[in-house]
Design an enzyme around this catalytic site. Structure first.
Site, PDB file in Angstrom:
ATOM      1  CB  SER A 133      -6.387-147.672   8.511  1.00 25.72           C
ATOM      2  OG  SER A 133      -7.406-147.875   9.363  1.00 25.72           O
ATOM      3  CB  THR A 134      -4.574-149.952  12.154  1.00 25.88           C
ATOM      4  OG1 THR A 134      -5.690-150.350  11.887  1.00 25.88           O
ATOM      5  CG2 THR A 134      -3.959-150.362  13.281  1.00 25.88           C
TER       6      THR A 134
ATOM      7  CG  HIS B 280      -9.451-145.607   7.495  1.00 23.06           C
ATOM      8  ND1 HIS B 280      -9.080-146.859   7.326  1.00 23.06           N
ATOM      9  CD2 HIS B 280      -9.725-145.071   6.287  1.00 23.06           C
ATOM     10  CE1 HIS B 280      -9.479-147.027   5.938  1.00 23.06           C
ATOM     11  NE2 HIS B 280      -9.768-145.965   5.387  1.00 23.06           N
TER      12      HIS B 280
ATOM     13  CG  MET C  66      -6.974-153.720  10.762  1.00 23.54           C
ATOM     14  SD  MET C  66      -8.077-153.627  12.256  1.00 23.54           S
ATOM     15  CE  MET C  66      -9.532-153.128  11.268  1.00 23.54           C
TER      16      MET C  66
ATOM     17  CG  ASP D 282     -10.088-147.423   1.988  1.00 26.49           C
ATOM     18  OD1 ASP D 282     -10.670-147.495   0.979  1.00 26.49           O
ATOM     19  OD2 ASP D 282     -10.223-146.422   2.764  1.00 26.49           O
TER      20      ASP D 282
END
Length: 361
Positions: free
Chosen positions: A173-174, A200, A293, A296
């Site tokens: 993600s991030t 994401h 972040m 998940d």
């Protein structure tokens, strides 16, 4: 208290961001700037903890600004503001590759001030706290998942990542676009496994990201469509707003897209992909959790480990945000916790039948 510098050429948007951030008592906007040139001088003067940066601005645009910031402030978190368009996605990916920490999308309906503020607040406040490492409970102690001893030459291989891998499943993600690019670009064109990825990202962005990565990596990279045959040497990136799963039909494995409810506030979600990979490939899976972040991928990793798969987590020092890999590591699900620059080497080594060896140099 986190201090923020807001940079945008639009007075309306600057006001909107300031109003959105004012809802959090732990955040203080210490200044605003109408373009990158003014922002650079204010960064030196105000010394903010984090900067929000528009991409399209006069005098000095966001892409030029992030490059200038990184020359002097290599670790200052910067969140880009982007539009949900092909042009916006392309510019955002360029900004991320130039050192931006993360991005948020501008509200589509700027006519509704309340909805716009709500959209910005929901996107940006969690990112600010994650990137500045504020709030949240203390990190749990990290435990490595136990590795069973290798089997004899004629005996069955035990579960736990000692068997022959058949697929690599990745969640990020991030900070993920840059991390994934570094991992995939370091794999040779002869890498013999398919790689299925949840990053994401919204629609449009995933297609642009796949195309960009395909141009730079030795492997073939595609945004996944439903019903694609999962082939060795190909990277399949889940499209924005769709969960991606793998399914077995006949003698082959295929991608399946669906728009079930978001999980962990995400669609696509890593947990959805990992569950399907556990069902289809079981212990013949190499799972990789990169920077991101939230949590998940943690539940999906539990299912993979239960089937005997191996999980690799990116370490905290090289992660932009150690949320996702930290959750997996803290739960004792990671067999290895590696710096980003060692992950591709580990994958190559495991596919060749070896164990982890640190690269030289």
């Amino acid at each position: 208290m986190v201090s923020v510098l807001v940079v945008d050429d639009s007075v309306v948007v600057r006001r909107l961001i300031v109003d959105a951030l004012s809802a959090d008592p732990g955040i203080q906007v210490v200044g605003t700037a109408p373009n990158g040139k003014v922002a650079l001088s204010k960064i030196d003067m105000l010394k903010p903890d984090i900067v929000t940066l528009d991409i399209e601005m006069p005098v000095m645009d966001g892409l030029t600004t992030i490059k200038e910031i990184r020359k002097v402030h290599p670790r200052l978190p910067v969140i880009m503001f982007s539009t949900l368009t092909s042009v916006g996605a392309s510019a955002t990916l360029e900004a991320l590759s130039s050192g931006a920490s993360d991005y948020v999308t501008k509200p589509a309906n700027v006519g509704s001030v309340a909805e716009s503020i709500k959209s910005v607040r929901e996107q940006i406040i969690p990112r600010i706290h994650a990137l500045c490492r504020t709030g949240g409970p203390p990190r749990p102690p990290v435990r490595l998942a136990p590795r069973p001893a290798p089997a004899g030459p004629s005996g069955p291989r035990p579960a736990g990542g000692t068997g022959t891998p058949q697929v690599v499943a990745v969640g990020c993600s991030t900070g993920g676009p840059d991390a994934l690019t570094k991992v995939v670009s370091a794999l040779p064109a002869s890498f013999p496994l398919p790689i299925v990825v949840v990053q994401h990202m919204p629609q449009v962005f995933t297609k642009m990201f796949a195309e960009r990565l395909d141009r730079s990596a030795p492997l073939k990279v595609v945004e996944a469509g439903s019903g694609m045959a999962v082939q060795p040497g190909t990277v399949y990136i889940a499209p924005g707003d769709y969960h991606m799963e793998v399914v077995r039909r006949g003698g082959g494995v295929f991608t399946h897209l669906q728009q079930g409810p978001p999980e962990n506030f995400c669609r696509p979600a890593v947990d959805v992909l990992f569950r399907s990979v556990a069902d289809v490939y079981g212990g013949a899976t190499l799972g990789v959790i990169l920077t991101g972040m939230g949590q998940d991928g943690k539940r999906g990793s539990e299912g993979l480990v239960a089937k005997g798969a191996e999980i690799v987590a990116q370490d905290e020092a090289t992660s932009v945000v150690w949320g996702m890999p930290g959750a997996v590591a803290g739960a004792g699900l990671a067999h290895s916790i590696l710096p980003l620059n060692e992950i591709s080497h580990h994958l190559i080594n495991r596919v060749a039948g070896g164990r982890t060896a640190r690269p030289r140099g």
